[in-house]
Design a protein around this motif. Structure first.
Motif, PDB file in Angstrom:
ATOM      1  N   THR A   1      24.095  48.021  30.904  1.00 40.76           N
ATOM      2  CA  THR A   1      24.525  49.355  31.333  1.00 40.76           C
ATOM      3  C   THR A   1      25.718  49.285  32.286  1.00 40.76           C
ATOM      4  OG1 THR A   1      22.786  49.213  33.005  1.00 40.76           O
ATOM      5  CG2 THR A   1      22.300  50.526  31.054  1.00 40.76           C
ATOM      6  N   VAL A   2      26.362  48.112  32.336  1.00 44.05           N
ATOM      7  CA  VAL A   2      27.473  47.917  33.276  1.00 44.05           C
ATOM      8  C   VAL A   2      28.776  47.703  32.519  1.00 44.05           C
ATOM      9  CG1 VAL A   2      28.444  46.276  34.936  1.00 44.05           C
ATOM     10  CG2 VAL A   2      26.065  47.027  35.162  1.00 44.05           C
ATOM     11  N   VAL A   3      29.842  48.301  33.047  1.00 43.41           N
ATOM     12  CA  VAL A   3      31.173  48.096  32.482  1.00 43.41           C
ATOM     13  C   VAL A   3      32.111  47.618  33.581  1.00 43.41           C
ATOM     14  CG1 VAL A   3      33.105  49.132  31.238  1.00 43.41           C
ATOM     15  CG2 VAL A   3      30.790  50.033  30.891  1.00 43.41           C
ATOM     16  N   ASP A   4      32.845  46.538  33.304  1.00 41.97           N
ATOM     17  CA  ASP A   4      33.976  46.141  34.144  1.00 41.97           C
ATOM     18  C   ASP A   4      35.217  46.694  33.468  1.00 41.97           C
ATOM     19  OD1 ASP A   4      32.357  44.699  35.850  1.00 41.97           O
ATOM     20  OD2 ASP A   4      32.842  42.750  34.966  1.00 41.97           O
ATOM     21  N   PHE A   5      36.041  47.384  34.249  1.00 44.42           N
ATOM     22  CA  PHE A   5      37.235  48.015  33.685  1.00 44.42           C
ATOM     23  C   PHE A   5      38.513  47.272  34.097  1.00 44.42           C
ATOM     24  CE2 PHE A   5      34.188  51.540  33.958  1.00 44.42           C
ATOM     25  CZ  PHE A   5      34.329  52.121  32.714  1.00 44.42           C
TER      26      PHE A   5
ATOM     27  N   GLN B   1      23.819  42.382  36.979  1.00 42.33           N
ATOM     28  CA  GLN B   1      23.578  43.720  36.432  1.00 42.33           C
ATOM     29  C   GLN B   1      24.061  43.802  34.984  1.00 42.33           C
ATOM     30  OE1 GLN B   1      25.412  46.663  38.969  1.00 42.33           O
ATOM     31  NE2 GLN B   1      23.734  46.612  40.438  1.00 42.33           N
ATOM     32  N   HIS B   2      24.998  42.919  34.615  1.00 44.73           N
ATOM     33  CA  HIS B   2      25.517  42.953  33.241  1.00 44.73           C
ATOM     34  C   HIS B   2      24.421  42.671  32.214  1.00 44.73           C
ATOM     35  CE1 HIS B   2      29.858  43.563  33.818  1.00 44.73           C
ATOM     36  NE2 HIS B   2      29.697  42.912  34.960  1.00 44.73           N
ATOM     37  N   GLN B   3      23.376  41.944  32.620  1.00 44.04           N
ATOM     38  CA  GLN B   3      22.274  41.648  31.679  1.00 44.04           C
ATOM     39  C   GLN B   3      21.511  42.921  31.314  1.00 44.04           C
ATOM     40  OE1 GLN B   3      19.665  38.409  32.967  1.00 44.04           O
ATOM     41  NE2 GLN B   3      18.237  38.802  31.275  1.00 44.04           N
TER      42      GLN B   3
ATOM     43  N   TYR C   1      27.886  44.017  28.269  1.00 42.94           N
ATOM     44  CA  TYR C   1      26.607  43.292  28.279  1.00 42.94           C
ATOM     45  C   TYR C   1      26.845  41.791  28.303  1.00 42.94           C
ATOM     46  CZ  TYR C   1      22.406  41.060  26.487  1.00 42.94           C
ATOM     47  OH  TYR C   1      21.337  40.223  26.327  1.00 42.94           O
ATOM     48  N   ARG C   2      26.094  41.112  29.163  1.00 41.14           N
ATOM     49  CA  ARG C   2      26.105  39.644  29.147  1.00 41.14           C
ATOM     50  C   ARG C   2      24.664  39.163  29.112  1.00 41.14           C
ATOM     51  NH1 ARG C   2      29.421  38.876  34.557  1.00 41.14           N
ATOM     52  NH2 ARG C   2      31.265  40.108  34.068  1.00 41.14           N
ATOM     53  N   SER C   3      24.380  38.296  28.176  1.00 39.81           N
ATOM     54  CA  SER C   3      23.027  37.743  28.087  1.00 39.81           C
ATOM     55  C   SER C   3      22.798  36.776  29.245  1.00 39.81           C
ATOM     56  CB  SER C   3      22.861  36.997  26.759  1.00 39.81           C
ATOM     57  OG  SER C   3      23.676  35.837  26.783  1.00 39.81           O
TER      58      SER C   3
ATOM     59  N   TRP D   1      33.979  43.185  47.278  1.00 34.95           N
ATOM     60  CA  TRP D   1      34.346  44.475  46.682  1.00 34.95           C
ATOM     61  C   TRP D   1      34.755  44.270  45.226  1.00 34.95           C
ATOM     62  CZ3 TRP D   1      39.885  46.577  47.264  1.00 34.95           C
ATOM     63  CH2 TRP D   1      39.976  47.887  46.736  1.00 34.95           C
ATOM     64  N   GLU D   2      34.154  45.054  44.338  1.00 34.72           N
ATOM     65  CA  GLU D   2      34.535  45.004  42.924  1.00 34.72           C
ATOM     66  C   GLU D   2      34.867  46.421  42.467  1.00 34.72           C
ATOM     67  OE1 GLU D   2      31.800  42.927  40.390  1.00 34.72           O
ATOM     68  OE2 GLU D   2      32.062  41.042  41.460  1.00 34.72           O
ATOM     69  N   SER D   3      36.137  46.778  42.575  1.00 33.40           N
ATOM     70  CA  SER D   3      36.559  48.155  42.277  1.00 33.40           C
ATOM     71  C   SER D   3      36.440  48.499  40.796  1.00 33.40           C
ATOM     72  CB  SER D   3      38.014  48.347  42.725  1.00 33.40           C
ATOM     73  OG  SER D   3      38.872  47.502  41.967  1.00 33.40           O
ATOM     74  N   TRP D   4      36.131  47.478  39.981  1.00 35.15           N
ATOM     75  CA  TRP D   4      36.110  47.648  38.518  1.00 35.15           C
ATOM     76  C   TRP D   4      34.707  47.690  37.931  1.00 35.15           C
ATOM     77  CZ3 TRP D   4      37.775  43.424  41.366  1.00 35.15           C
ATOM     78  CH2 TRP D   4      36.899  42.336  41.381  1.00 35.15           C
ATOM     79  N   HIS D   5      33.681  47.403  38.726  1.00 31.50           N
ATOM     80  CA  HIS D   5      32.322  47.201  38.191  1.00 31.50           C
ATOM     81  C   HIS D   5      31.463  48.453  38.415  1.00 31.50           C
ATOM     82  CE1 HIS D   5      28.590  44.449  37.764  1.00 31.50           C
ATOM     83  NE2 HIS D   5      28.095  45.564  38.296  1.00 31.50           N
ATOM     84  N   TYR D   6      31.211  49.162  37.310  1.00 27.02           N
ATOM     85  CA  TYR D   6      30.423  50.398  37.374  1.00 27.02           C
ATOM     86  C   TYR D   6      29.129  50.246  36.581  1.00 27.02           C
ATOM     87  CZ  TYR D   6      34.221  52.960  39.569  1.00 27.02           C
ATOM     88  OH  TYR D   6      35.168  53.404  40.461  1.00 27.02           O
TER      89      TYR D   6
HETATM   90 ZN   LIG Z   1      31.000  43.218  36.580  1.00 23.83          ZN
END
Ligand SMILES: [Zn+2]
Length: 267
Positions: A178-182, A173-175, A140-142, A223-228
Protein backbone atom coordinates in the motif's frame (compact mmCIF):
# COMPACT_ATOMS: atom_id res chain seq x y z
CA UNK A 1 -44.51 15.49 54.93
CA UNK A 2 -45.61 13.68 51.82
CA UNK A 3 -44.47 16.60 49.67
CA UNK A 4 -41.10 16.69 51.33
CA UNK A 5 -40.66 12.98 50.63
CA UNK A 6 -41.57 13.48 46.98
CA UNK A 7 -39.19 16.40 46.62
CA UNK A 8 -36.36 14.37 48.15
CA UNK A 9 -37.11 11.45 45.83
CA UNK A 10 -37.10 13.73 42.84
CA UNK A 11 -33.78 15.25 43.90
CA UNK A 12 -32.27 11.79 44.33
CA UNK A 13 -33.49 10.80 40.90
CA UNK A 14 -32.02 13.94 39.28
CA UNK A 15 -28.69 13.43 41.03
CA UNK A 16 -28.62 9.79 40.04
CA UNK A 17 -29.33 10.68 36.44
CA UNK A 18 -26.69 13.41 36.35
CA UNK A 19 -24.14 11.03 37.78
CA UNK A 20 -25.01 8.35 35.31
CA UNK A 21 -22.45 7.92 32.53
CA UNK A 22 -23.70 7.52 28.99
CA UNK A 23 -22.30 4.78 26.74
CA UNK A 24 -20.42 7.47 24.81
CA UNK A 25 -18.84 8.79 28.01
CA UNK A 26 -17.70 5.30 28.95
CA UNK A 27 -16.34 4.55 25.50
CA UNK A 28 -14.49 7.84 25.40
CA UNK A 29 -12.91 7.15 28.77
CA UNK A 30 -11.82 3.68 27.57
CA UNK A 31 -10.38 5.13 24.35
CA UNK A 32 -8.42 7.69 26.35
CA UNK A 33 -7.00 4.92 28.52
CA UNK A 34 -6.04 2.98 25.37
CA UNK A 35 -4.39 6.12 23.99
CA UNK A 36 -2.38 6.66 27.15
CA UNK A 37 -1.19 3.03 26.95
CA UNK A 38 -0.17 3.36 23.28
CA UNK A 39 3.43 4.42 23.84
CA UNK A 40 3.15 7.97 22.51
CA UNK A 41 5.52 10.54 24.03
CA UNK A 42 4.06 12.44 26.99
CA UNK A 43 3.66 15.64 24.96
CA UNK A 44 2.01 13.92 21.99
CA UNK A 45 -0.38 11.98 24.23
CA UNK A 46 -1.30 15.14 26.15
CA UNK A 47 -1.95 17.03 22.91
CA UNK A 48 -4.10 14.19 21.58
CA UNK A 49 -6.12 14.02 24.82
CA UNK A 50 -6.72 17.78 24.72
CA UNK A 51 -7.87 17.48 21.10
CA UNK A 52 -10.24 14.67 22.01
CA UNK A 53 -11.81 16.72 24.81
CA UNK A 54 -12.41 19.53 22.35
CA UNK A 55 -14.07 17.33 19.71
CA UNK A 56 -15.49 14.25 21.43
CA UNK A 57 -18.16 13.39 18.86
CA UNK A 58 -15.78 13.78 15.96
CA UNK A 59 -13.19 11.54 17.63
CA UNK A 60 -15.77 8.83 18.37
CA UNK A 61 -17.07 9.05 14.80
CA UNK A 62 -13.61 8.71 13.23
CA UNK A 63 -12.58 5.88 15.56
CA UNK A 64 -15.77 4.01 14.61
CA UNK A 65 -15.04 4.50 10.91
CA UNK A 66 -11.46 3.30 11.32
CA UNK A 67 -12.53 0.27 13.40
CA UNK A 68 -14.87 -0.78 10.58
CA UNK A 69 -11.96 -0.57 8.13
CA UNK A 70 -9.64 -2.50 10.44
CA UNK A 71 -12.25 -5.22 10.80
CA UNK A 72 -12.74 -5.49 7.02
CA UNK A 73 -9.04 -5.20 6.12
CA UNK A 74 -6.66 -5.88 9.03
CA UNK A 75 -3.49 -5.10 7.06
CA UNK A 76 -4.60 -1.72 5.72
CA UNK A 77 -3.87 -0.07 9.07
CA UNK A 78 -1.34 -2.57 10.41
CA UNK A 79 1.51 -1.11 12.38
CA UNK A 80 4.85 -1.80 10.65
CA UNK A 81 7.95 -0.06 11.96
CA UNK A 82 11.38 -0.68 13.49
CA UNK A 83 9.91 -2.60 16.39
CA UNK A 84 6.92 -4.23 14.69
CA UNK A 85 7.61 -6.59 11.78
CA UNK A 86 5.35 -8.37 9.34
CA UNK A 87 5.60 -12.16 9.03
CA UNK A 88 8.20 -13.18 6.43
CA UNK A 89 5.51 -15.01 4.47
CA UNK A 90 3.02 -12.15 4.43
CA UNK A 91 2.08 -11.34 0.85
CA UNK A 92 -1.12 -9.40 0.07
CA UNK A 93 -3.73 -11.41 -1.81
CA UNK A 94 -5.03 -8.56 -3.98
CA UNK A 95 -1.93 -7.20 -5.71
CA UNK A 96 -2.69 -5.45 -8.99
CA UNK A 97 -0.14 -4.98 -11.78
CA UNK A 98 0.39 -1.31 -12.65
CA UNK A 99 1.58 -2.04 -16.19
CA UNK A 100 -0.98 -0.86 -18.72
CA UNK A 101 -2.84 1.22 -16.13
CA UNK A 102 -1.93 4.56 -17.69
CA UNK A 103 0.05 5.55 -14.59
CA UNK A 104 3.51 7.01 -15.05
CA UNK A 105 5.94 4.21 -14.11
CA UNK A 106 9.71 4.07 -13.53
CA UNK A 107 9.84 0.49 -14.86
CA UNK A 108 7.58 -2.45 -15.55
CA UNK A 109 6.53 -4.92 -12.88
CA UNK A 110 5.16 -2.54 -10.23
CA UNK A 111 2.33 -3.92 -8.11
CA UNK A 112 0.02 -2.47 -5.44
CA UNK A 113 -2.89 -3.69 -3.36
CA UNK A 114 -6.25 -2.95 -4.97
CA UNK A 115 -7.39 -0.18 -2.55
CA UNK A 116 -4.06 1.64 -2.88
CA UNK A 117 -4.06 1.18 -6.65
CA UNK A 118 -7.58 2.61 -7.01
CA UNK A 119 -6.71 5.63 -4.84
CA UNK A 120 -3.47 6.19 -6.76
CA UNK A 121 -5.32 6.22 -10.09
CA UNK A 122 -7.76 8.86 -8.81
CA UNK A 123 -4.93 10.92 -7.29
CA UNK A 124 -2.84 10.75 -10.47
CA UNK A 125 -5.81 11.95 -12.53
CA UNK A 126 -6.26 14.90 -10.18
CA UNK A 127 -2.56 15.74 -10.51
CA UNK A 128 -2.75 15.43 -14.31
CA UNK A 129 -5.67 17.85 -14.37
CA UNK A 130 -3.30 20.37 -12.83
CA UNK A 131 -0.59 19.58 -15.38
CA UNK A 132 1.52 17.39 -13.08
CA UNK A 133 2.87 13.89 -13.49
CA UNK A 134 3.27 11.61 -10.50
CA UNK A 135 6.04 9.18 -11.36
CA UNK A 136 5.67 5.85 -9.54
CA UNK A 137 9.18 4.68 -8.61
CA UNK A 138 8.71 1.93 -6.02
CA UNK A 139 5.67 -0.02 -4.84
CA UNK A 140 5.16 -3.51 -3.38
CA UNK A 141 8.31 -5.26 -2.21
CA UNK A 142 8.28 -8.83 -1.02
CA UNK A 143 10.16 -9.90 2.11
CA UNK A 144 12.82 -11.51 -0.08
CA UNK A 145 13.22 -8.40 -2.24
CA UNK A 146 13.59 -6.22 0.87
CA UNK A 147 16.16 -8.65 2.24
CA UNK A 148 18.31 -7.99 -0.83
CA UNK A 149 17.77 -4.20 -0.71
CA UNK A 150 18.79 -4.08 2.95
CA UNK A 151 21.78 -6.40 2.51
CA UNK A 152 23.03 -4.27 -0.39
CA UNK A 153 22.73 -1.10 1.70
CA UNK A 154 24.50 -2.70 4.67
CA UNK A 155 27.35 -3.77 2.38
CA UNK A 156 27.59 -0.26 0.93
CA UNK A 157 27.24 1.90 4.03
CA UNK A 158 27.31 -0.29 7.13
CA UNK A 159 24.38 -1.40 9.29
CA UNK A 160 23.82 1.86 11.21
CA UNK A 161 23.52 4.04 8.13
CA UNK A 162 21.60 1.39 6.18
CA UNK A 163 19.01 1.29 9.00
CA UNK A 164 18.43 5.04 8.75
CA UNK A 165 17.56 4.92 5.06
CA UNK A 166 16.05 1.47 4.58
CA UNK A 167 14.10 -1.11 6.51
CA UNK A 168 15.23 -4.55 7.54
CA UNK A 169 13.20 -7.36 5.91
CA UNK A 170 9.74 -7.65 7.49
CA UNK A 171 9.90 -4.08 8.75
CA UNK A 172 9.27 -2.34 5.45
CA UNK A 173 5.89 -0.74 4.84
CA UNK A 174 6.44 -1.64 1.18
CA UNK A 175 5.69 -5.30 2.05
CA UNK A 176 2.11 -4.16 2.80
CA UNK A 177 1.58 -3.34 -0.88
CA UNK A 178 0.00 0.00 0.00
CA UNK A 179 3.08 2.24 -0.26
CA UNK A 180 4.30 4.29 -3.20
CA UNK A 181 7.67 6.01 -3.56
CA UNK A 182 7.35 8.85 -6.05
CA UNK A 183 9.77 10.60 -8.36
CA UNK A 184 13.52 10.68 -7.82
CA UNK A 185 13.54 9.12 -4.31
CA UNK A 186 15.96 11.88 -3.26
CA UNK A 187 15.52 14.97 -1.09
CA UNK A 188 15.25 17.09 -4.25
CA UNK A 189 11.82 15.56 -4.80
CA UNK A 190 10.34 17.70 -2.01
CA UNK A 191 10.98 20.85 -4.03
CA UNK A 192 9.61 19.57 -7.32
CA UNK A 193 6.07 20.51 -8.37
CA UNK A 194 4.94 16.93 -7.85
CA UNK A 195 6.56 16.79 -4.41
CA UNK A 196 4.87 19.99 -3.28
CA UNK A 197 1.54 18.92 -4.75
CA UNK A 198 1.68 15.60 -2.89
CA UNK A 199 2.58 17.32 0.37
CA UNK A 200 -0.53 19.49 0.00
CA UNK A 201 -2.98 17.02 -1.53
CA UNK A 202 -2.10 13.36 -0.90
CA UNK A 203 -4.18 13.28 2.29
CA UNK A 204 -7.35 14.02 0.34
CA UNK A 205 -6.83 10.73 -1.47
CA UNK A 206 -6.08 8.71 1.66
CA UNK A 207 -2.28 8.81 1.43
CA UNK A 208 -0.05 9.71 4.37
CA UNK A 209 3.63 10.71 4.47
CA UNK A 210 5.26 8.04 6.64
CA UNK A 211 8.59 9.66 7.52
CA UNK A 212 8.24 13.43 7.84
CA UNK A 213 11.08 15.91 8.18
CA UNK A 214 12.70 16.19 11.60
CA UNK A 215 11.11 13.02 12.98
CA UNK A 216 13.95 10.53 12.74
CA UNK A 217 14.06 10.17 16.53
CA UNK A 218 10.42 9.07 16.43
CA UNK A 219 10.15 7.04 13.22
CA UNK A 220 13.73 5.75 13.07
CA UNK A 221 14.08 6.92 9.48
CA UNK A 222 15.43 10.01 7.78
CA UNK A 223 12.94 12.32 6.06
CA UNK A 224 11.47 10.63 2.99
CA UNK A 225 9.47 13.24 1.06
CA UNK A 226 8.60 10.60 -1.56
CA UNK A 227 7.24 7.73 0.58
CA UNK A 228 3.45 7.71 0.97
CA UNK A 229 1.35 5.00 2.58
CA UNK A 230 -2.31 4.59 1.67
CA UNK A 231 -4.32 4.45 4.92
CA UNK A 232 -7.74 5.68 3.72
CA UNK A 233 -9.68 8.87 4.31
CA UNK A 234 -10.95 8.23 7.85
CA UNK A 235 -7.48 7.33 9.12
CA UNK A 236 -5.95 10.40 7.46
CA UNK A 237 -8.53 12.57 9.19
CA UNK A 238 -7.91 10.88 12.54
CA UNK A 239 -4.17 11.38 12.03
CA UNK A 240 -4.48 15.05 11.09
CA UNK A 241 -7.12 16.09 13.60
CA UNK A 242 -5.91 14.24 16.70
CA UNK A 243 -2.29 13.13 16.13
CA UNK A 244 -0.75 16.33 14.72
CA UNK A 245 -0.49 14.72 11.28
CA UNK A 246 1.97 12.09 12.56
CA UNK A 247 1.28 8.67 11.06
CA UNK A 248 3.65 6.93 13.48
CA UNK A 249 1.62 8.07 16.51
CA UNK A 250 -1.65 7.15 14.81
CA UNK A 251 -0.30 3.64 14.17
CA UNK A 252 0.81 3.23 17.80
CA UNK A 253 -2.72 4.11 18.87
CA UNK A 254 -4.42 1.87 16.29
CA UNK A 255 -2.17 -1.05 17.17
CA UNK A 256 -3.11 -0.72 20.82
CA UNK A 257 -6.75 -0.22 19.87
CA UNK A 258 -6.82 -3.39 17.77
CA UNK A 259 -5.58 -5.35 20.81
CA UNK A 260 -8.12 -3.72 23.15
CA UNK A 261 -11.31 -3.78 21.05
CA UNK A 262 -13.03 -6.27 23.35
CA UNK A 263 -12.99 -3.93 26.32
CA UNK A 264 -14.71 -1.08 24.50
CA UNK A 265 -18.26 -0.13 25.50
CA UNK A 266 -20.62 -0.30 22.52
CA UNK A 267 -22.16 2.99 21.44
ZN1 LIG B 1 9.58 3.90 0.34
Amino acid sequence: MKHRFLAASLLCFVLLFAGCESADDKRLKELKTILSESGLSGDSAAAALTGIDGARERFLFLVDAVLVEMEADPYLLKRVDKSMALPADYEPGDLVALDGSGLSLSRSGHRLRKPAFDALVVMSRAASAEGLTLLVSSTYRSYEYQKNVFARNVAEMGETEASRVSAAPGKSQHQLGTVVDFGSITDDFAETKAGRWLADNAGQFGFSLSFPKGMEALTGYVWESWHYRFIGGAAVNLQNEFFAGVQHDLMLFLDRLSRSKDRLTKR
